[in-house]
Design an enzyme around this catalytic site. Structure first.
Site, PDB file in Angstrom:
ATOM      1  N   LYS A   1       0.847  -1.204   0.000  1.00  0.00           N
ATOM      2  CA  LYS A   1       0.000   0.000   0.000  1.00  0.00           C
ATOM      3  C   LYS A   1       0.885   1.259   0.000  1.00  0.00           C
ATOM      4  O   LYS A   1       2.104   1.170   0.165  1.00  0.00           O
ATOM      5  CB  LYS A   1      -0.909  -0.029   1.220  1.00  0.00           C
ATOM      6  CG  LYS A   1      -0.161  -0.030   2.546  1.00  0.00           C
ATOM      7  CD  LYS A   1      -1.062  -0.437   3.706  1.00  0.00           C
ATOM      8  CE  LYS A   1      -0.290  -0.376   5.019  1.00  0.00           C
ATOM      9  NZ  LYS A   1      -1.076  -0.881   6.156  1.00  0.00           N
TER      10      LYS A   1
ATOM     11  N   MET B   1      11.558  24.996   1.878  1.00  0.00           N
ATOM     12  CA  MET B   1      10.782  24.223   0.900  1.00  0.00           C
ATOM     13  C   MET B   1      11.673  23.422  -0.041  1.00  0.00           C
ATOM     14  O   MET B   1      11.410  22.251  -0.336  1.00  0.00           O
ATOM     15  CB  MET B   1       9.876  25.155   0.090  1.00  0.00           C
ATOM     16  CG  MET B   1       8.941  24.384  -0.836  1.00  0.00           C
ATOM     17  SD  MET B   1       7.982  25.437  -1.923  1.00  0.00           S
ATOM     18  CE  MET B   1       6.925  26.281  -0.762  1.00  0.00           C
TER      19      MET B   1
ATOM     20  N   TYR C   1      15.642  30.708   7.715  1.00  0.00           N
ATOM     21  CA  TYR C   1      14.399  31.372   8.152  1.00  0.00           C
ATOM     22  C   TYR C   1      14.312  31.441   9.675  1.00  0.00           C
ATOM     23  O   TYR C   1      14.677  30.490  10.370  1.00  0.00           O
ATOM     24  CB  TYR C   1      13.179  30.595   7.653  1.00  0.00           C
ATOM     25  CG  TYR C   1      12.861  30.806   6.201  1.00  0.00           C
ATOM     26  CD1 TYR C   1      12.592  32.088   5.704  1.00  0.00           C
ATOM     27  CD2 TYR C   1      12.791  29.723   5.325  1.00  0.00           C
ATOM     28  CE1 TYR C   1      12.281  32.279   4.364  1.00  0.00           C
ATOM     29  CE2 TYR C   1      12.475  29.901   3.988  1.00  0.00           C
ATOM     30  CZ  TYR C   1      12.218  31.184   3.511  1.00  0.00           C
ATOM     31  OH  TYR C   1      11.902  31.360   2.195  1.00  0.00           O
TER      32      TYR C   1
ATOM     33  N   ARG D   1      -9.880  -0.216  14.962  1.00  0.00           N
ATOM     34  CA  ARG D   1      -9.757   0.559  13.725  1.00  0.00           C
ATOM     35  C   ARG D   1     -10.674  -0.169  12.759  1.00  0.00           C
ATOM     36  O   ARG D   1     -11.889  -0.021  12.855  1.00  0.00           O
ATOM     37  CB  ARG D   1      -8.286   0.594  13.283  1.00  0.00           C
ATOM     38  CG  ARG D   1      -8.005   1.594  12.191  1.00  0.00           C
ATOM     39  CD  ARG D   1      -6.538   1.641  11.814  1.00  0.00           C
ATOM     40  NE  ARG D   1      -6.034   0.381  11.257  1.00  0.00           N
ATOM     41  CZ  ARG D   1      -4.835   0.214  10.723  1.00  0.00           C
ATOM     42  NH1 ARG D   1      -3.984   1.230  10.664  1.00  0.00           N
ATOM     43  NH2 ARG D   1      -4.456  -0.940  10.219  1.00  0.00           N
TER      44      ARG D   1
END
Ligand SMILES: *Cc1c(COP(=O)(O)O)cnc(C)c1O
Length: 373
Positions: free
Chosen positions: A45, A316, A263, A142
């Protein structure tokens, strides 16, 4: 995933991802050897845990794997195209009004609720011949059918017509071998499967395979361990790494001890430093939570045999690495962000997450190379 998303030319890519299909096949074989008589399936998956669903399926099928688990029917259809003769189970079960789509690709839904059982039963009564599995919940809450619902259906003989080929449950805490939940879930599962005594049974994910033979039963369902991830906490990872992520060095710059990096000016230098600026960031799936600051250190890269810590925030498209003590780094070099030398699980831990999330979120703009096979 469209091929167009992937950088075709390595010399134009900021990041390069290498998937070692031989390591993947070896990991499957080594788990298969551990589990003796049990069937060793493969969970592919999440786009094959980020490695590429088609490539992973092909490599595993070549290694001898003949049972696959996916989360979604669409993933199952893709696996079927690669592996026409295999058994494919869809863990997220039967979607509404989709039974004929499952049948068309011979996908076996893992039924885990009364409505799913009713819908599948109606499909079978109308002539459908596709098989299915039953998931019984033993303490995960679940997916999985409640044990009392399963008992009621069993008394009504409602399981007889479903074409069941597997009864399964899922462990919540197998990554912690000493957790009391494991034994309790196994005991509950043994009780519950007595309702379906002739069916092969399965409870083990990767960690379940590694914590002991009691959990192997008739079929095991490893995912993360195949892809090199560390399934069990507190023990050495016995699997070979499969995925390596590297970043291109764009420049090496000098900065004085009075300066800050990146940053938010989140990290101050305490010495005259050499910084390598590398072209992978959070848009490429490298976690921003692996940033470094004056308060906490973050991830690291591996360069020419040395560790280079991240300095400042992951942005980014870029990260900064401290290469002050590493000789000879230059523009155009490639640095490893995770792989053979920096385990993906170490980066994950630095980012307060797990290797599964890093692998399945690998970005789409890397140049990808498949090696081995
Ligand atoms: C994802 C999943 C697996 C595989 O788990 P890993 O921890 O990756 O080995 C097995 N069974 C079920 C039900 C799952 O959802």
């Amino acid at each position: 995933m469209g091929a167009a998303d992937i950088s075709e030319k390595m010399h134009l890519a900021g990041g390069r991802l290498t998937v070692d299909l031989t390591a993947l096949a070896d990991n499957w074989s080594s788990l298969d050897r551990r589990t003796g008589q049990a069937v060793t399936a493969a969970v592919v998956k999440g786009n094959g845990y980020g490695t590429g669903l088609e490539q992973a399926t092909q490599a595993l099928a070549n290694a001898g794997c003949s049972t696959f688990f996916v989360a979604l029917p669409d993933e199952g259809i893709r696996v079927r195209a690669i592996a026409p003769k295999t058994t494919i189970y869809v863990l997220n079960g039967l979607f509404e009004e989709a039974a004929t789509d499952y049948a068309d690709a011979d996908l076996r839904p893992v039924l885990s609720s009364v409505p799913e059982v009713e819908e599948w039963s109606a499909f079978r009564r109308s002539g459908g011949t596709t098989k299915a599995a039953l998931h019984i919940d033993t303490g995960m809450n679940r997916l999985g059918m409640d044990v009392t619902d399963a008992a009621t259906l069993s008394e009504e003989n409602a399981f007889d017509n479903l074409g069941l080929t597997l009864v399964m449950s899922h462990l919540a805490c197998a990554d912690l071998p000493d957790h009391a939940h494991n034994r309790q879930q196994l005991d509950r599962f043994h009780q519950a499967r007595a309702m379906l005594p002739d069916l092969p049974a399965s409870i083990a994910n990767s960690a379940g395979v590694l914590i002991g033979a009691d959990y192997h039963l008739d079929l095991v369902r490893p995912g993360i361990a195949l892809f090199g991830g560390d399934a069990v906490q507190g023990e050495p990872n016995p699997m070979r790494p499969v995925v390596t992520l590297e970043a291109r060095v764009l420049q090496v710059r000098a900065a004085s001890h009075t300066e800050t990096v990146g940053y938010g000016a989140a990290e101050s230098l305490d010495r005259a430093s050499l910084l390598a600026i590398a072209a992978v960031g959070y848009a490429d799936g490298y976690p921003r939570h692996a940033s470094s600051s004056d308060e906490a250190s973050g991830g690291r890269a591996w360069i020419n045999g040395f560790s280079a810590p991240i300095v400042g925030r992951v942005s980014m498209d870029l990260i900064a690495l401290d290469v002050t003590d590493i000789p000879g780094i230059k523009r155009g070099d490639w640095v490893e962000l995770f792989g053979l030398n920096v385990p993906v699980d170490e980066v994950a831990e630095r980012a307060d997450t797990i290797g599964y999330e890093l692998l399945t979120r690998i970005g789409q703009r890397h140049h990808r190379t498949y090696v081995g096979e």
